[in-house]
Design a protein around this motif. Structure first.
Motif, PDB file in Angstrom:
ATOM      1  N   ALA A  45      75.454  90.480  -0.281  1.00 11.71           N
ATOM      2  CA  ALA A  45      76.142  90.065  -1.505  1.00 11.71           C
ATOM      3  C   ALA A  45      77.167  91.120  -1.884  1.00 11.71           C
ATOM      4  CB  ALA A  45      75.129  89.886  -2.631  1.00 11.71           C
ATOM      5  N   PRO A  46      78.379  90.681  -2.314  1.00 11.22           N
ATOM      6  CA  PRO A  46      79.386  91.677  -2.679  1.00 11.22           C
ATOM      7  C   PRO A  46      78.967  92.465  -3.919  1.00 11.22           C
ATOM      8  CG  PRO A  46      80.169  89.446  -3.165  1.00 11.22           C
ATOM      9  CD  PRO A  46      78.849  89.320  -2.469  1.00 11.22           C
ATOM     10  N   THR A  47      79.270  93.734  -3.928  1.00 11.40           N
ATOM     11  CA  THR A  47      78.950  94.588  -5.083  1.00 11.40           C
ATOM     12  C   THR A  47      80.160  94.761  -5.994  1.00 11.40           C
ATOM     13  OG1 THR A  47      79.492  96.573  -3.814  1.00 11.40           O
ATOM     14  CG2 THR A  47      77.176  95.861  -3.825  1.00 11.40           C
ATOM     15  N   HIS A  48      81.347  94.458  -5.442  1.00 13.24           N
ATOM     16  CA  HIS A  48      82.582  94.591  -6.219  1.00 13.24           C
ATOM     17  C   HIS A  48      83.408  93.320  -6.102  1.00 13.24           C
ATOM     18  CE1 HIS A  48      81.422  98.795  -6.087  1.00 13.24           C
ATOM     19  NE2 HIS A  48      82.220  98.981  -7.123  1.00 13.24           N
ATOM     20  N   LEU A  49      84.177  93.055  -7.133  1.00 12.47           N
ATOM     21  CA  LEU A  49      85.077  91.911  -7.165  1.00 12.47           C
ATOM     22  C   LEU A  49      86.508  92.429  -7.181  1.00 12.47           C
ATOM     23  CD1 LEU A  49      85.872  88.897  -7.699  1.00 12.47           C
ATOM     24  CD2 LEU A  49      85.603  89.416 -10.132  1.00 12.47           C
ATOM     25  N   THR A  50      87.321  91.947  -6.248  1.00 12.20           N
ATOM     26  CA  THR A  50      88.740  92.275  -6.246  1.00 12.20           C
ATOM     27  C   THR A  50      89.467  91.140  -6.961  1.00 12.20           C
ATOM     28  OG1 THR A  50      88.558  93.477  -4.168  1.00 12.20           O
ATOM     29  CG2 THR A  50      90.760  92.746  -4.805  1.00 12.20           C
ATOM     30  N   ILE A  51      90.211  91.477  -8.000  1.00 15.75           N
ATOM     31  CA  ILE A  51      90.960  90.490  -8.778  1.00 15.75           C
ATOM     32  C   ILE A  51      92.435  90.680  -8.486  1.00 15.75           C
ATOM     33  CG2 ILE A  51      91.480  89.605 -11.083  1.00 15.75           C
ATOM     34  CD1 ILE A  51      88.833  90.977 -12.005  1.00 15.75           C
ATOM     35  N   ASN A  52      93.074  89.643  -7.955  1.00 16.46           N
ATOM     36  CA  ASN A  52      94.516  89.649  -7.683  1.00 16.46           C
ATOM     37  C   ASN A  52      95.186  88.741  -8.706  1.00 16.46           C
ATOM     38  OD1 ASN A  52      94.421  91.203  -5.185  1.00 16.46           O
ATOM     39  ND2 ASN A  52      93.402  89.416  -4.330  1.00 16.46           N
ATOM     40  N   VAL A  53      96.159  89.286  -9.436  1.00 19.68           N
ATOM     41  CA  VAL A  53      96.850  88.519 -10.468  1.00 19.68           C
ATOM     42  C   VAL A  53      98.327  88.445 -10.116  1.00 19.68           C
ATOM     43  CG1 VAL A  53      97.414  88.360 -12.927  1.00 19.68           C
ATOM     44  CG2 VAL A  53      95.210  89.298 -12.213  1.00 19.68           C
ATOM     45  N   LYS A  54      98.847  87.222 -10.044  1.00 21.90           N
ATOM     46  CA  LYS A  54     100.267  86.998  -9.809  1.00 21.90           C
ATOM     47  C   LYS A  54     100.875  86.580 -11.144  1.00 21.90           C
ATOM     48  CE  LYS A  54     103.507  84.387  -6.995  1.00 21.90           C
ATOM     49  NZ  LYS A  54     103.648  83.271  -6.034  1.00 21.90           N
ATOM     50  N   SER A  55     101.829  87.372 -11.608  1.00 23.39           N
ATOM     51  CA  SER A  55     102.433  87.163 -12.919  1.00 23.39           C
ATOM     52  C   SER A  55     103.950  87.023 -12.778  1.00 23.39           C
ATOM     53  CB  SER A  55     102.075  88.348 -13.823  1.00 23.39           C
ATOM     54  OG  SER A  55     102.689  88.230 -15.072  1.00 23.39           O
ATOM     55  N   PRO A  56     104.499  85.800 -12.823  1.00 23.68           N
ATOM     56  CA  PRO A  56     105.951  85.623 -12.706  1.00 23.68           C
ATOM     57  C   PRO A  56     106.704  86.335 -13.842  1.00 23.68           C
ATOM     58  CG  PRO A  56     104.801  83.525 -12.478  1.00 23.68           C
ATOM     59  CD  PRO A  56     103.789  84.536 -12.932  1.00 23.68           C
ATOM     60  N   PRO A  57     108.015  86.573 -13.683  1.00 24.26           N
ATOM     61  CA  PRO A  57     108.792  87.299 -14.693  1.00 24.26           C
ATOM     62  C   PRO A  57     108.729  86.715 -16.108  1.00 24.26           C
ATOM     63  CG  PRO A  57     110.074  87.077 -12.687  1.00 24.26           C
ATOM     64  CD  PRO A  57     108.823  86.275 -12.493  1.00 24.26           C
ATOM     65  N   GLY A  58     108.605  85.400 -16.248  1.00 26.69           N
ATOM     66  CA  GLY A  58     108.587  84.782 -17.581  1.00 26.69           C
ATOM     67  C   GLY A  58     107.232  84.751 -18.238  1.00 26.69           C
ATOM     68  N   THR A  59     106.224  85.296 -17.593  1.00 25.88           N
ATOM     69  CA  THR A  59     104.873  85.287 -18.166  1.00 25.88           C
ATOM     70  C   THR A  59     104.847  86.021 -19.496  1.00 25.88           C
ATOM     71  OG1 THR A  59     103.902  85.261 -15.956  1.00 25.88           O
ATOM     72  CG2 THR A  59     102.458  85.919 -17.745  1.00 25.88           C
ATOM     73  N   ASN A  60     104.168  85.432 -20.451  1.00 28.01           N
ATOM     74  CA  ASN A  60     103.999  86.015 -21.794  1.00 28.01           C
ATOM     75  C   ASN A  60     105.345  86.384 -22.418  1.00 28.01           C
ATOM     76  OD1 ASN A  60     102.147  86.647 -23.880  1.00 28.01           O
ATOM     77  ND2 ASN A  60     102.401  88.822 -23.441  1.00 28.01           N
ATOM     78  N   GLN A  61     106.330  85.524 -22.205  1.00 30.72           N
ATOM     79  CA  GLN A  61     107.682  85.721 -22.755  1.00 30.72           C
ATOM     80  C   GLN A  61     108.281  87.050 -22.301  1.00 30.72           C
ATOM     81  OE1 GLN A  61     106.724  85.346 -26.902  1.00 30.72           O
ATOM     82  NE2 GLN A  61     106.248  83.181 -26.716  1.00 30.72           N
ATOM     83  N   GLY A  62     107.895  87.480 -21.090  1.00 29.71           N
ATOM     84  CA  GLY A  62     108.425  88.714 -20.526  1.00 29.71           C
ATOM     85  C   GLY A  62     107.780  89.982 -21.060  1.00 29.71           C
ATOM     86  N   ARG A  63     106.711  89.854 -21.811  1.00 26.56           N
ATOM     87  CA  ARG A  63     106.047  91.015 -22.424  1.00 26.56           C
ATOM     88  C   ARG A  63     104.740  91.342 -21.696  1.00 26.56           C
ATOM     89  NH1 ARG A  63     106.316  88.071 -28.066  1.00 26.56           N
ATOM     90  NH2 ARG A  63     108.542  88.212 -28.452  1.00 26.56           N
ATOM     91  N   PRO A  64     104.387  92.632 -21.610  1.00 34.12           N
ATOM     92  CA  PRO A  64     103.086  93.002 -21.028  1.00 34.12           C
ATOM     93  C   PRO A  64     101.949  92.423 -21.874  1.00 34.12           C
ATOM     94  CG  PRO A  64     104.478  94.929 -21.296  1.00 34.12           C
ATOM     95  CD  PRO A  64     105.161  93.801 -22.006  1.00 34.12           C
ATOM     96  N   MET A  65     100.806  92.220 -21.253  1.00 35.47           N
ATOM     97  CA  MET A  65      99.643  91.706 -21.993  1.00 35.47           C
ATOM     98  C   MET A  65      98.369  92.316 -21.422  1.00 35.47           C
ATOM     99  SD  MET A  65      99.138  87.909 -20.566  1.00 35.47           S
ATOM    100  CE  MET A  65      99.516  87.572 -18.883  1.00 35.47           C
ATOM    101  N   HIS A  66      97.298  92.196 -22.170  1.00 35.65           N
ATOM    102  CA  HIS A  66      96.004  92.735 -21.750  1.00 35.65           C
ATOM    103  C   HIS A  66      95.206  91.694 -20.974  1.00 35.65           C
ATOM    104  CE1 HIS A  66      96.008  96.591 -23.843  1.00 35.65           C
ATOM    105  NE2 HIS A  66      96.666  95.968 -24.807  1.00 35.65           N
ATOM    106  N   MET A  67      94.480  92.209 -19.989  1.00 33.82           N
ATOM    107  CA  MET A  67      93.494  91.417 -19.257  1.00 33.82           C
ATOM    108  C   MET A  67      92.153  92.098 -19.488  1.00 33.82           C
ATOM    109  SD  MET A  67      93.152  90.699 -15.157  1.00 33.82           S
ATOM    110  CE  MET A  67      92.381  92.234 -14.664  1.00 33.82           C
ATOM    111  N   LEU A  68      91.155  91.317 -19.844  1.00 37.94           N
ATOM    112  CA  LEU A  68      89.804  91.840 -20.048  1.00 37.94           C
ATOM    113  C   LEU A  68      88.871  91.213 -19.037  1.00 37.94           C
ATOM    114  CD1 LEU A  68      90.832  92.495 -23.046  1.00 37.94           C
ATOM    115  CD2 LEU A  68      88.474  92.138 -23.649  1.00 37.94           C
TER     116      LEU A  68
END
Length: 176
Positions: free
Chosen positions: A22-45
């Protein structure tokens, strides 16, 4: 090795082998196009939460965990529009993981729940104000291969135009 210890050791070895796979770690890959969140950084929890809590929490409750993390918070990260983000988190024992994106103005899915058993990797694609949730597009068969499916042809119903008779006008009588 005695007969009583043999089966016990085999069962222990199998149990340890199952846990080790069983995996002990999860790799999370996030693809965020330029227009995401109106071009502003955002938090991921990334949080360890049960499905009941996941279903009943409000956006504001989750957003508060950025400033005031509780025991459920596994990791917080800033996602920048136009960039791919990758992070690795330790998978908690026996608990689903919620991955939440705090869009400025969320419009649709803003979090996802990974139930147990949690995979070793997840790919998430973001849109302007939501997580992309549509199914991946199927690859088309090369020309000439496979059957070509066309939508059914629908013909409009044949309707006879109504017969309209003009008004009957009586000719004036000559004697009046």
């Amino acid at each position: 090795m005695s007969a009583t210890k043999g089966p016990w050791l085999v069962m222990l070895a199998l149990a340890l082998g199952t846990v080790a796979c069983a995996p002990t770690h999860l790799t999370i890959n996030v693809k965020s196009p330029p227009g995401t969140n109106q071009g502003r950084p955002m938090h991921m929890l990334v949080r360890a939460v049960d499905s009941q809590r996941y279903m009943t929490e409000f956006y504001a409750d989750v957003a508060e965990r950025v400033v005031h993390p509780d025991d459920s918070v596994v990791q917080t990260l800033v996602v920048y529009p136009g960039e791919k983000t990758q992070t690795k988190v330790k998978i908690p024992e026996e608990s689903p993981l919620a991955i939440s994106f705090l869009f400025t103005t969320p419009d649709g899915a803003w979090q996802v729940l990974l139930d147990t058993p949690i995979p070793g990797r997840v790919d998430i694609e973001l849109e302007e104000s939501r997580i992309r949730t549509d199914a991946p597009k199927k690859k088309r068969a090369p020309k000439g291969e496979g059957s070509k499916v066309e939508p059914p042809k629908v013909e409009p119903p044949k309707v006879e135009p109504p017969k309209v008779e003009g008004p009957k006008i009586e000719a004036p009588s000559a004697g009046k």
